[in-house]
Write a protein that holds these residues in place. Structure first.
Motif, PDB file in Angstrom:
ATOM      1  N   ASP A 547      52.863   0.461   8.380  1.00  0.00           N
ATOM      2  CA  ASP A 547      53.824   1.420   8.922  1.00  0.00           C
ATOM      3  C   ASP A 547      54.402   2.335   7.846  1.00  0.00           C
ATOM      4  N   ASN A 548      54.326   1.903   6.586  1.00  0.00           N
ATOM      5  CA  ASN A 548      54.872   2.693   5.476  1.00  0.00           C
ATOM      6  C   ASN A 548      53.747   3.263   4.610  1.00  0.00           C
ATOM      7  N   HIS A 549      52.631   3.627   5.261  1.00  0.00           N
ATOM      8  CA  HIS A 549      51.477   4.062   4.475  1.00  0.00           C
ATOM      9  C   HIS A 549      51.781   5.298   3.633  1.00  0.00           C
ATOM     10  N   ALA A 550      52.562   6.251   4.169  1.00  0.00           N
ATOM     11  CA  ALA A 550      52.859   7.465   3.410  1.00  0.00           C
ATOM     12  C   ALA A 550      53.734   7.150   2.190  1.00  0.00           C
ATOM     13  N   MET A 551      54.772   6.346   2.408  1.00  0.00           N
ATOM     14  CA  MET A 551      55.676   6.005   1.319  1.00  0.00           C
ATOM     15  C   MET A 551      54.943   5.238   0.228  1.00  0.00           C
ATOM     16  N   ASN A 552      54.126   4.259   0.630  1.00  0.00           N
ATOM     17  CA  ASN A 552      53.390   3.474  -0.360  1.00  0.00           C
ATOM     18  C   ASN A 552      52.407   4.348  -1.135  1.00  0.00           C
ATOM     19  N   GLY A 553      51.754   5.284  -0.444  1.00  0.00           N
ATOM     20  CA  GLY A 553      50.816   6.165  -1.122  1.00  0.00           C
ATOM     21  C   GLY A 553      51.491   7.054  -2.146  1.00  0.00           C
ATOM     22  N   VAL A 554      52.659   7.640  -1.789  1.00  0.00           N
ATOM     23  CA  VAL A 554      53.375   8.526  -2.711  1.00  0.00           C
ATOM     24  C   VAL A 554      53.917   7.741  -3.909  1.00  0.00           C
ATOM     25  N   LYS A 555      54.468   6.566  -3.639  1.00  0.00           N
ATOM     26  CA  LYS A 555      54.960   5.751  -4.754  1.00  0.00           C
ATOM     27  C   LYS A 555      53.826   5.389  -5.703  1.00  0.00           C
ATOM     28  N   ALA A 556      52.665   5.061  -5.139  1.00  0.00           N
ATOM     29  CA  ALA A 556      51.526   4.730  -5.984  1.00  0.00           C
ATOM     30  C   ALA A 556      51.113   5.928  -6.824  1.00  0.00           C
ATOM     31  N   GLY A 557      51.052   7.130  -6.213  1.00  0.00           N
ATOM     32  CA  GLY A 557      50.661   8.320  -6.953  1.00  0.00           C
ATOM     33  C   GLY A 557      51.600   8.625  -8.102  1.00  0.00           C
ATOM     34  N   MET A 558      52.911   8.508  -7.862  1.00  0.00           N
ATOM     35  CA  MET A 558      53.879   8.781  -8.928  1.00  0.00           C
ATOM     36  C   MET A 558      53.821   7.702 -10.015  1.00  0.00           C
ATOM     37  N   ASP A 559      53.595   6.451  -9.579  1.00  0.00           N
ATOM     38  CA  ASP A 559      53.535   5.364 -10.554  1.00  0.00           C
ATOM     39  C   ASP A 559      52.260   5.451 -11.392  1.00  0.00           C
ATOM     40  N   MET A 560      51.180   5.989 -10.816  1.00  0.00           N
ATOM     41  CA  MET A 560      49.942   6.177 -11.585  1.00  0.00           C
ATOM     42  C   MET A 560      50.182   7.153 -12.729  1.00  0.00           C
ATOM     43  N   GLN A 561      50.984   8.200 -12.479  1.00  0.00           N
ATOM     44  CA  GLN A 561      51.308   9.154 -13.541  1.00  0.00           C
ATOM     45  C   GLN A 561      52.123   8.487 -14.650  1.00  0.00           C
ATOM     46  N   ARG A 562      53.047   7.611 -14.245  1.00  0.00           N
ATOM     47  CA  ARG A 562      53.854   6.912 -15.259  1.00  0.00           C
ATOM     48  C   ARG A 562      53.007   5.903 -16.026  1.00  0.00           C
ATOM     49  N   ALA A 563      52.167   5.144 -15.284  1.00  0.00           N
ATOM     50  CA  ALA A 563      51.419   4.049 -15.900  1.00  0.00           C
ATOM     51  C   ALA A 563      50.383   4.543 -16.898  1.00  0.00           C
ATOM     52  N   ILE A 564      49.823   5.716 -16.658  1.00  0.00           N
ATOM     53  CA  ILE A 564      48.750   6.173 -17.549  1.00  0.00           C
ATOM     54  C   ILE A 564      49.255   6.411 -18.972  1.00  0.00           C
ATOM     55  N   ARG A 565      50.542   6.706 -19.098  1.00  0.00           N
ATOM     56  CA  ARG A 565      51.094   6.899 -20.441  1.00  0.00           C
ATOM     57  C   ARG A 565      51.172   5.581 -21.215  1.00  0.00           C
ATOM     58  N   GLU A 566      51.150   4.454 -20.483  1.00  0.00           N
ATOM     59  CA  GLU A 566      51.152   3.162 -21.157  1.00  0.00           C
ATOM     60  C   GLU A 566      49.834   2.894 -21.883  1.00  0.00           C
ATOM     61  N   LEU A 567      48.823   3.656 -21.542  1.00  0.00           N
ATOM     62  CA  LEU A 567      47.535   3.508 -22.214  1.00  0.00           C
ATOM     63  C   LEU A 567      47.480   4.250 -23.547  1.00  0.00           C
ATOM     64  N   ASP A 568      48.433   5.162 -23.775  1.00  0.00           N
ATOM     65  CA  ASP A 568      48.359   6.031 -24.951  1.00  0.00           C
ATOM     66  C   ASP A 568      48.275   5.274 -26.276  1.00  0.00           C
ATOM     67  N   PRO A 569      49.122   4.243 -26.529  1.00  0.00           N
ATOM     68  CA  PRO A 569      49.038   3.566 -27.837  1.00  0.00           C
ATOM     69  C   PRO A 569      47.671   2.932 -28.083  1.00  0.00           C
ATOM     70  N   GLU A 570      47.129   2.257 -27.067  1.00  0.00           N
ATOM     71  CA  GLU A 570      45.823   1.617 -27.220  1.00  0.00           C
ATOM     72  C   GLU A 570      44.722   2.652 -27.436  1.00  0.00           C
ATOM     73  N   PHE A 571      44.772   3.739 -26.670  1.00  0.00           N
ATOM     74  CA  PHE A 571      43.760   4.784 -26.810  1.00  0.00           C
ATOM     75  C   PHE A 571      43.844   5.452 -28.178  1.00  0.00           C
ATOM     76  N   GLU A 572      45.057   5.673 -28.654  1.00  0.00           N
ATOM     77  CA  GLU A 572      45.221   6.307 -29.962  1.00  0.00           C
ATOM     78  C   GLU A 572      44.672   5.406 -31.068  1.00  0.00           C
ATOM     79  N   LYS A 573      44.906   4.109 -30.938  1.00  0.00           N
ATOM     80  CA  LYS A 573      44.420   3.160 -31.929  1.00  0.00           C
ATOM     81  C   LYS A 573      42.890   3.172 -31.997  1.00  0.00           C
ATOM     82  N   ARG A 574      42.260   3.375 -30.863  1.00  0.00           N
ATOM     83  CA  ARG A 574      40.794   3.342 -30.805  1.00  0.00           C
ATOM     84  C   ARG A 574      40.170   4.729 -30.968  1.00  0.00           C
TER      85      ARG A 574
END
Length: 741
Positions: A547-574
């Motif tokens: 029933d909350n498919h739209a809300m869950n989808g938008v939250k996931a999209g915004m969180d994907m933008q935040r989460a990808i920055r968590e990869l930066d230190p590991e990617f920079e190291k490699r």
């Protein structure tokens, strides 16, 4: 043993009755119609000649013609086209898959306005006005061009007429059979209630016309059969293809043939005759389109080349039957067919004309349903005996042999006798019987649960798999339509990134990225549809309802933008580059289920709403935003959320505008300065849509200078500069139309 046999017999009888009810159309099952359509399409594709017909040529209103000649195409240019076709290129006949229901008086009206205002005081202007208006009477010029020439004008019938709508527009030609003659035939002709025809001045110039719409499109939207005759106000009128083929054969008489031949009032209509040629038809006087190949199998010649007398291979037109239609995407004459889901509509008529001339149209007899019922009975008796007496392995071998025999029969009759046999329903019945007996004999609930885990474990988080296993009735692999939300995420500039890494590093980087991003999707109960390289496609609302498919989808999209920055230190190291993604989200009706081919299936979503989600992801880079959602998704989110309205757009492949937004999060969590910017942005957008260019430009400029610049402000400043010099007009809907994905 006796009880077991009785149960087997009862299972066979139950499935047989269900399928028989479908065959009799007492209880039609859409799935079986889809299966039968699939086997029909398979026969079409397997036997395509893949060669055009040099006797039939298409003059095409393509993108180049629209750019060169403009749209709508002026009738004086059409007159020039007709003159060139007959006088210069010596074609045999011409049919228009285009309607001319409105007068082309734009030039005349423009002149009259100038004559009545700017030139009103000039001496002799009244006489000059009449002369110029006569020169600008493009409809008369077009009518003169088609007069006394073998030209067929196209029109369309209306299956329904809405309240307040005019039932009949324009003028029709004389019917093939008037109402009195048509009464002699007790045939289930398609009977429309309205018509959209051509201007009387044009139709009066030629006695020939033919309808170009198809009221018999199958439920999946595919053009498989087309009526050659429709009955309007009692009289029978020909299709465009029939009228053109008849003209090409020398305006031969048209007749109807029945079986038995001495019963004209019989419902067993079998053939139309054009002179000495027989055309197989079904009970509604329709033919199955004899496709010769994929889209553009026939010769296409650009309309602008004909108008300007610049056809590079004029010998292709000499003596040819010409159909004029449109392939330009903006004119929306694209159809779904067994050979291609995007097929130029005019080529459907070309295939029918070619089939009539060649005699390659296949017969679907009136006793088709009887053949299907007999095949079902034979299979039911055979398998009921086999399942009660043979081993499982032997029964399975018999099922395979039965399916093979049905396919051999279907393809043999198709190729050698040009006869359409029922194939999909008997095969589905054979497999359904096999599955029913297999389920009865071997399957238990625990195996069903393990099957669910195997099917969906790769798509959804483990907790959802457990939930589905507890409630298996809530899910289905079969196709269905649901209100859902879809998300597309793509790495920007991935091509240039991949060129800087070797294969091993690229694989490791993508695996790290996809693993993390998939975790975010599953955190919000999303279903991973597929990975396409660096692209992630996910959806909400299936296999379990949400029933909350739209809300869950938008939250996931915004969180994907935040989460990808968590990869930066590991990617920079490699030594890997920093990744940036764009996310597009849309909600709406989608078809979801196990889809694919007999070789590979996938649980996926399809539909226009899915395509729009993909288009939104592509626009994120255009507008400099991380996440874009449609108005349909926004309308499903709570009012406590804030958004920045980005634009109102018409994306490639659609005709209706849609508003797009950047989600900002809950209003009470936003910085006050940002909330103020959003309010000012809304005001600037209102000024922009009201075409108050100076005020809107100033507001966007101030927003850009506020310390929180945005690509959208810069884009609208550029757009306003263009629109100020190129006003869009009073009827402007405020939408920007994209021609690229």
């Amino acid at each position: 043993m006796k009880t077991r046999s009785m149960i087997r017999l009862a299972i066979s009888a139950l499935v047989f009755v269900l399928f028989l009810l479908h065959t009799a159309r007492v209880l039609p099952l859409r799935l079986l119609d889809v299966v039968e359509a699939f086997t029909y399409d398979a026969r079409v594709l397997a036997t395509l000649p893949n060669s055009g017909d040099p006797r039939v040529v298409i003059v095409d209103l393509d993108e180049r013609s629209l750019e060169a000649e403009g749209w709508p195409l002026r009738r004086d240019k059409l007159a020039q086209l007709v003159d060139n076709l007959f006088d210069r290129y010596q074609v045999a006949a011409l049919g228009f898959d285009i309607l001319f229901s409105e007068p082309d008086d734009r030039a005349a009206r423009a002149w009259s306005e100038v004559a009545a205002t700017q030139l009103a005081d000039l001496p002799g202007i009244a006489e000059r006005d009449a002369a110029v208006r006569a020169q600008l009477d493009y409809d008369r010029r077009f009518a003169e061009a088609i007069r006394d020439r073998p030209v067929v004008l196209g029109y369309f019938f209306k299956p329904v007429v809405a309240a307040g709508e005019t039932a009949a527009i324009g003028a029709l030609c004389a019917p093939l059979f008037d109402a009195n003659a048509a009464k002699l035939y007790a045939v289930d002709f398609v009977q429309p209630v309205g018509v959209g025809a051509n201007l009387p001045v044009l139709q009066a110039a030629t006695p020939h016309c033919g309808f170009f719409e198809n009221p018999l499109v199958d439920t999946d939207g595919v053009f498989r059969r087309v009526p050659l005759l429709q009955q309007y106000e009692g009289a029978l009128y020909p299709s465009l293809a029939l009228a053109l083929a008849r003209m090409a054969l020398g305006d031969v008489p048209v007749g109807l043939e029945f079986e038995p031949p001495d019963r004209r009032t019989s419902l067993n209509l079998e053939r139309l005759t054009l002179g000495d040629r027989a055309v197989p038809v079904d009970e509604q006087a329709a033919v199955y389109v004899p496709y010769r190949g994929d889209n553009r199998t026939f010769t296409y010649i650009s309309a602008t080349d004909v108008i300007r007398g610049a056809v590079s291979e004029p010998e292709r037109l000499k003596g040819a039957i010409v159909l004029m239609g449109a392939s330009a995407a903006g004119l929306l004459d694209l159809r779904s067919t067994p050979v291609n889901k995007v097929f130029v509509g005019v080529e459907v008529h070309a295939n029918i004309v070619s089939g009539i001339l060649d005699g390659t149209i296949r017969q679907r007899a009136p006793y088709y349903d009887g053949i299907e019922a007999v095949l079902l009975l034979i299979v039911a008796v055979l398998l009921a005996w086999a399942f009660s007496r043979l081993s499982s392995l032997a029964s399975a071998a018999l099922v395979v042999g039965t399916v093979g025999a049905l396919m051999l029969l279907g393809f043999s009759m198709w190729g050698q006798a040009r006869f359409i046999m029922p194939m999909g329903v008997p095969i589905a019945f054979t497999l359904a019987l096999f599955m029913a007996h297999l389920l009865y004999g071997y399957f238990i609930e625990s195996r069903g649960k393990r099957s669910i885990s195997k099917l969906f474990g790769q798509y959804v988080p483990p907790e959802l798999v457990e939930e589905m296993a507890e409630h298996p009735d809530a899910i289905s692999m079969e196709g269905e339509s649901r209100e859902m939300t879809v998300l597309f995420s793509d790495v920007r500039n991935f091509t240039s990134i991949s060129e800087k890494l070797d294969a091993k590093e690229l694989s490791a980087m993508i695996n790290s990225f996809l693993t993390q991003q998939t975790g975010v999707v599953q955190k919000y109960r999303g279903t991973i549809d597929k990975y396409i390289g660096d692209l992630i496609m996910a959806f909400w609302g299936a296999p379990l309802p949400d029933d909350n498919h739209a809300m869950n989808g938008v939250k996931a999209g915004m969180d994907m933008q935040r989460a990808i920055r968590e990869l930066d230190p590991e990617f920079e190291k490699r030594g890997w580059p920093k990744l940036h993604i764009g996310v597009g989200i849309n909600s709406g009706k989608m078809n979801v289920g196990n889809m694919g081919s007999e070789f590979r299936m996938a649980y996926t979503v399809m539909g226009d709403a899915v395509n729009l989600g993909s288009r939104l992801e592509g626009l994120t880079k255009e507008y400099g935003v991380g996440v874009l959602i449609s108005e349909y998704t926004r309308n499903l989110l709570p009012s406590e959320w804030a958004f920045r309205e980005i634009d109102r757009v018409v994306v490639k492949g659609r005709t209706e505008p849609v508003a797009i937004y950047e989600p900002m999060g809950p209003k009470d969590e936003l910085d006050p300065a940002l909330r103020q910017d959003l309010a000012r942005h809304r005001g600037a957008m209102q000024l922009y849509r009201a075409q108050k260019w100076d005020e809107a430009e100033l507001e966007f400029f101030n927003l850009q200078q506020s310390g929180r610049p945005h690509r959208v402000y810069e884009l609208f400043i550029e757009r306003i500069m263009f629109l100020r010099e190129n006003p869009p007009g009073k009827d402007w809907d405020g939408a920007f139309r994209f021609t690229h994905k």
